[in-house]
Design a protein around this motif. Structure first.
Motif, mmCIF file in Angstrom:
data_model
loop_
_atom_site.group_PDB
_atom_site.id
_atom_site.type_symbol
_atom_site.label_atom_id
_atom_site.label_comp_id
_atom_site.label_asym_id
_atom_site.label_seq_id
_atom_site.Cartn_x
_atom_site.Cartn_y
_atom_site.Cartn_z
ATOM 1 N N VAL A 168 0.837 -1.202 0.000
ATOM 2 C CA VAL A 168 0.000 0.000 0.000
ATOM 3 C C VAL A 168 0.871 1.252 0.000
ATOM 4 O O VAL A 168 0.605 2.215 -0.737
ATOM 5 N N LEU A 169 1.916 1.245 0.813
ATOM 6 C CA LEU A 169 2.806 2.402 0.883
ATOM 7 C C LEU A 169 3.579 2.588 -0.421
ATOM 8 O O LEU A 169 3.833 3.726 -0.835
ATOM 9 N N GLN A 170 3.958 1.481 -1.054
ATOM 10 C CA GLN A 170 4.631 1.597 -2.347
ATOM 11 C C GLN A 170 3.703 2.245 -3.375
ATOM 12 O O GLN A 170 4.122 3.138 -4.130
ATOM 13 N N ALA A 171 2.461 1.800 -3.409
ATOM 14 C CA ALA A 171 1.494 2.381 -4.346
ATOM 15 C C ALA A 171 1.276 3.860 -4.054
ATOM 16 O O ALA A 171 1.203 4.688 -4.975
ATOM 17 N N ALA A 172 1.189 4.197 -2.759
ATOM 18 C CA ALA A 172 1.014 5.602 -2.375
ATOM 19 C C ALA A 172 2.225 6.436 -2.781
ATOM 20 O O ALA A 172 2.087 7.598 -3.200
ATOM 21 N N SER A 173 3.401 5.854 -2.674
ATOM 22 C CA SER A 173 4.623 6.572 -3.064
ATOM 23 C C SER A 173 4.658 6.824 -4.560
ATOM 24 O O SER A 173 5.028 7.918 -5.015
ATOM 25 N N LEU A 174 4.286 5.813 -5.325
ATOM 26 C CA LEU A 174 4.246 5.984 -6.780
ATOM 27 C C LEU A 174 3.226 7.040 -7.178
ATOM 28 O O LEU A 174 3.483 7.874 -8.062
ATOM 29 N N LEU A 175 2.065 7.011 -6.513
ATOM 30 C CA LEU A 175 1.054 8.030 -6.782
ATOM 31 C C LEU A 175 1.548 9.415 -6.381
ATOM 32 O O LEU A 175 1.205 10.415 -7.021
ATOM 33 N N ALA A 200 4.650 10.463 -6.578
ATOM 34 C CA ALA A 200 5.535 10.922 -7.650
ATOM 35 C C ALA A 200 4.724 11.450 -8.828
ATOM 36 O O ALA A 200 5.030 12.512 -9.392
ATOM 37 N N VAL A 201 3.684 10.711 -9.195
ATOM 38 C CA VAL A 201 2.801 11.171 -10.279
ATOM 39 C C VAL A 201 2.116 12.466 -9.879
ATOM 40 O O VAL A 201 1.961 13.386 -10.697
ATOM 41 N N GLY A 202 1.747 12.565 -8.602
ATOM 42 C CA GLY A 202 1.092 13.770 -8.109
ATOM 43 C C GLY A 202 1.995 14.985 -8.170
ATOM 44 O O GLY A 202 1.541 16.091 -8.499
ATOM 45 N N ILE A 203 3.267 14.825 -7.843
ATOM 46 C CA ILE A 203 4.220 15.944 -7.927
ATOM 47 C C ILE A 203 4.291 16.456 -9.355
ATOM 48 O O ILE A 203 4.235 17.669 -9.615
ATOM 49 N N TYR A 204 4.410 15.525 -10.292
ATOM 50 C CA TYR A 204 4.490 15.887 -11.709
ATOM 51 C C TYR A 204 3.201 16.581 -12.167
ATOM 52 O O TYR A 204 3.236 17.667 -12.774
ATOM 53 N N GLY A 205 2.053 15.975 -11.849
ATOM 54 C CA GLY A 205 0.779 16.527 -12.299
ATOM 55 C C GLY A 205 0.456 17.857 -11.646
ATOM 56 O O GLY A 205 -0.014 18.790 -12.315
ATOM 57 N N LEU A 206 0.708 17.954 -10.340
ATOM 58 C CA LEU A 206 0.403 19.192 -9.631
ATOM 59 C C LEU A 206 1.275 20.337 -10.120
ATOM 60 O O LEU A 206 0.806 21.482 -10.253
ATOM 61 N N ALA A 207 2.550 20.043 -10.400
ATOM 62 C CA ALA A 207 3.439 21.082 -10.919
ATOM 63 C C ALA A 207 2.921 21.619 -12.252
ATOM 64 O O ALA A 207 2.950 22.835 -12.497
ATOM 65 N N MET A 208 2.433 20.730 -13.103
ATOM 66 C CA MET A 208 1.920 21.165 -14.402
ATOM 67 C C MET A 208 0.617 21.950 -14.254
ATOM 68 O O MET A 208 0.437 23.006 -14.883
#
Length: 733
Positions: A511-518, A520-528
């Motif tokens: 669960v924590l691995q999935a949250a971590s991957l999300l 990373a995607v969130g950092i990218y998406g939120l920055a854009m």
């Protein structure tokens, strides 16, 4: 030329780099590496190989036996012998059953960490694409210093080491080996190598951050932040810009991370062995060996990287000072540092002893440490000059701390960003203090790596702000910014590391691995989505792509040494190995002399119909998933004062003037250094206009002899052939 051509050249550089940096040492030192971890193998390859190439090339140069074929015999011979030895000594390793079993074990290991490694690979690829992007937009060198480095590498090809004075030459030797072993052109190496090599910097930073953070995904989140988040400082833009350019300093930045990593591991873990039935500490181990190799590589590549490595290592050593000053640790460490410096400096010392002086840039670096140039630039950018001067001379604790905030944190990250960083810093310090209580020992395991990171980021900001508050400038020209920025992004991720580390007690690892991957995607998406995605960088534009592409076509089509290119200096090292070059300013001046000739069979004359504003900061444009278009004004608002004779432009627009008959009639301004004829826009326009006018007169005098080899709206290449011993008289006035 088409993009595919440069793609092929890029592929040649990458394949040569991967073979020489990783495959060759993995095979030759297979016996040493076979039982080692992936971290050890990576670190061994990227340090030992640089040291070997540097030492072999320079020592052979000292004894005047440096030749490409000697290098080829040495490296290919050792590789083939090692490969034969592996095949003969380990035949069982090549049986199908054993291969299937080994692959199965490795796949199981990879499957357990597939998310982590997958994200790491994506980040490395993203970084390579981002920092390689410029070389596919502008096909010429993006920074003027590369001409000097090309000259030094060409000196190695002629058997001359330290062609322009003693200077760390590990990068030059590395590129020389790529050229000698694989035939990869020096021009292509300097154009593309750093965009590929930046992956080593990112991976080395990741390995160090794994020692700092408790949750294994936090280093990946920090790299995601580094590779996506917008910056709001011209100096950070400049620091990131330099990561694209194949320069010794940027080539060696990764070594400081490895120095700190293995110093920390040596002091923290060490090697324990059983002697006479007792377990005791063994004070020479693999960590200390790799520290020696990393430090030696750092000194061999660039002295500034060694200074940066010292600052980073100091940040870790301070918190382990009791162990550091134990005799059992200190003596091996001191001997190791001495050995590392001896390995790196030995070839330089030999050259100095033979009468070769230091390169002029060594004196520049020493003289720049007073910080006066940086303070003068700051004063030019300030409308309140007297107040800044007063601040620069009044060094008292309160003003110094205020200066670190205003000229450091705030100048780099803006007021909001600075406050966030200081808030996280304060919270992390409080956490570290709180975790020292016995009832919260579990917190100490989470926060154990935070203090060195906090100290280093403060030292980074202090060193950046130092010249603005009256202190010496230890590392000049914002060259510390890229690495300091990466570590600052790591600091910002401390709250995430604490949160995930606490959740380990309550959530499953998957669960924590999935949250971590999300995340990373969130950092990218939120920055854009919020407009805080990073921007495209720039190259210092020195010639049109058409000039580069025409030069490539000439080199490919015409026999070696059968042609001469008449143009500004930028083509000199592009054609030096296959053709001749005549300076455009020399051509224009001597075209007034009767009897002026060029001996080559084929003559190509380059003329800019729209003369470039030389070395303008040309900011790229491209797909929105990679970056945004935004940094031109931010960068040029500050650096316009430092480079008043040039400018900045945003793709696809280029700052350029127009040639005309009136311009051609003006007198040519002469400079003691002809280089200024090209970099001053007014004189470049005058020079190009006179060259164009000469071409029209020559065409009228010799109808049908002067041909247009290539022409577009901005650039034209004229061409004529002449028989041997029957050269045209080029003096038309």
């Amino acid at each position: 030329m088409e993009t595919w051509y440069w793609g092929v050249e890029y592929g040649k550089v990458m394949l040569g780099y991967v073979f020489f940096m990783f495959l060759w040492p993995s095979v030759v030192f297979n016996g040493h590496l076979k039982e080692k971890s992936k971290t050890y193998r990576f670190s061994f390859c990227v340090t030992v190989q640089v040291i070997l190439s540097n030492t072999f090339v320079l020592v052979m140069g000292l004894f005047h036996i440096l030749q490409p074929r000697v290098i080829a015999v040495l490296f290919y011979g050792s590789f083939i012998l090692a490969l034969i030895r592996i095949i003969l000594q380990r035949p069982a390793a090549f049986r199908p059953k054993e291969i299937r079993w080994a692959v199965r074990i490795q796949m199981e290991r990879l499957r357990a960490r597939m998310g982590e490694y997958g994200l790491l690979i994506l980040l490395l690829l993203f970084g390579i694409i981002y920092f390689s992007y410029g070389a596919f937009q502008i096909h010429s060198y993006g920074f003027g210093d590369l001409y000097a480095h090309h000259a030094w590498i060409y000196g190695l090809k002629e058997g001359k080491i330290f062609a322009d004075g003693v200077y760390p030459e590990a990068m030059h030797c590395f590129i020389y080996c790529l050229n000698s072993l694989f035939g990869v052109r020096i021009y292509s190496c300097l154009l593309f190598l750093q965009g590929i090599h930046v992956a080593v910097l990112l991976l080395a930073g990741y390995l160090l951050m794994r020692e700092i953070f408790h949750w294994r995904y936090t280093p990946l989140l920090a790299l995601t932040l580094f590779l996506t988040l917008d910056v709001c400082s011209a100096d950070l833009v400049y620091g990131m810009f330099r990561l694209q350019i194949t320069l010794p300093l940027e080539f060696g930045l990764y070594t400081q991370f490895l120095c700190a990593l293995f110093l920390l591991r040596y002091l923290k873990y060490g090697t324990w062995t059983r002697r006479n039935g007792r377990i005791s500490k063994y004070f020479w181990d693999n960590n200390l060996f790799l520290f020696v190799m990393s430090l030696a590589a750092s000194v061999s590549i660039h002295f500034y990287t060694t200074i940066m490595a010292f600052v980073l290592c100091l940040s870790f050593a301070v918190f382990m000072w009791k162990r550091l000053f134990m005799r059992e640790y200190l003596i091996p460490l001191a001997v190791s540092v001495l050995c590392a410096c001896t390995i790196a400096v030995f070839p330089m010392a030999g050259a100095l002893a033979s009468g070769t002086p230091f390169n002029y840039s060594i004196n520049w670096a020493v003289n720049s440490m007073d910080g006066e140039e940086t303070r003068e630039l700051e004063e030019k950018n300030s409308s309140d000059e007297p107040a800044r001067k007063e601040q620069a001379v009044q060094i008292v604790p309160v003003k110094a701390l205020t200066g670190v905030y205003s000229k450091g944190y705030s100048a780099l990250y803006g007021t909001f960003g600075a406050n966030i960083i200081l808030l996280v810093t304060g919270a992390a310090i409080a956490l570290c203090v709180f975790s020292r209580k016995k009832s919260f020992d579990w917190l100490s395991k989470i926060s154990a790596g935070y203090p060195p990171l906090l100290l280093f980021t403060f030292l980074f900001v202090l060193l950046y702000a130092a010249p603005y508050i009256g202190f010496p400038e230890i590392i000049s020209d914002s060259r510390f910014c890229s690495v300091g920025h990466m570590m600052m992004m790591a600091l910002v991720m401390i709250p995430a590391d604490v949160m995930f580390s606490l959740l380990i007690r309550f959530c499953r690892d998957g669960v924590l691995q999935a949250a971590s991957l999300l995340s990373a995607v969130g950092i990218y998406g939120l920055a854009m989505l919020t407009g805080h995605f990073h921007g495209y960088l720039f190259y210092e534009l020195s010639r049109y792509n058409a000039a580069v592409d025409v030069t490539e076509l000439i080199m490919e089509k015409f026999p070696k040494k059968s042609y001469v290119v008449v143009s500004p200096t930028d083509e000199l090292y592009h054609v030096i190995e296959s053709g001749w070059h005549e300076e455009l300013v020399t051509f224009v001046e001597r075209s007034r002399e009767d009897g002026y000739t060029l001996a080559a069979e084929h003559v190509f004359i380059y003329v800019e119909k729209k003369p470039l504003q030389y070395a303008q900061a040309y900011f790229f444009d491209g797909p929105s998933w990679l970056a945004q278009t935004k940094y031109k004004e931010l960068y040029w608002d500050k650096y316009s004062k430092k480079y008043p004779n040039t400018g900045a432009s945003q793709a696809p627009e280029i700052n350029a003037s127009e040639i005309s008959e009136e311009e051609a009639k003006k007198d040519l301004v002469k400079f003691d250094d002809p280089w200024y004829s090209y970099i001053m826009h007014s004189t470049r326009t005058n020079l190009e206009a006179k060259a164009y006018d000469w071409c029209q007169k020559f065409s009228e005098l010799h109808p049908g002899k002067l041909n247009t080899y290539y022409e577009d709206d901005d650039f034209v290449c004229y061409y004529f052939s002449q028989g041997e011993g029957m050269q045209y008289n080029l003096g038309l006035e």
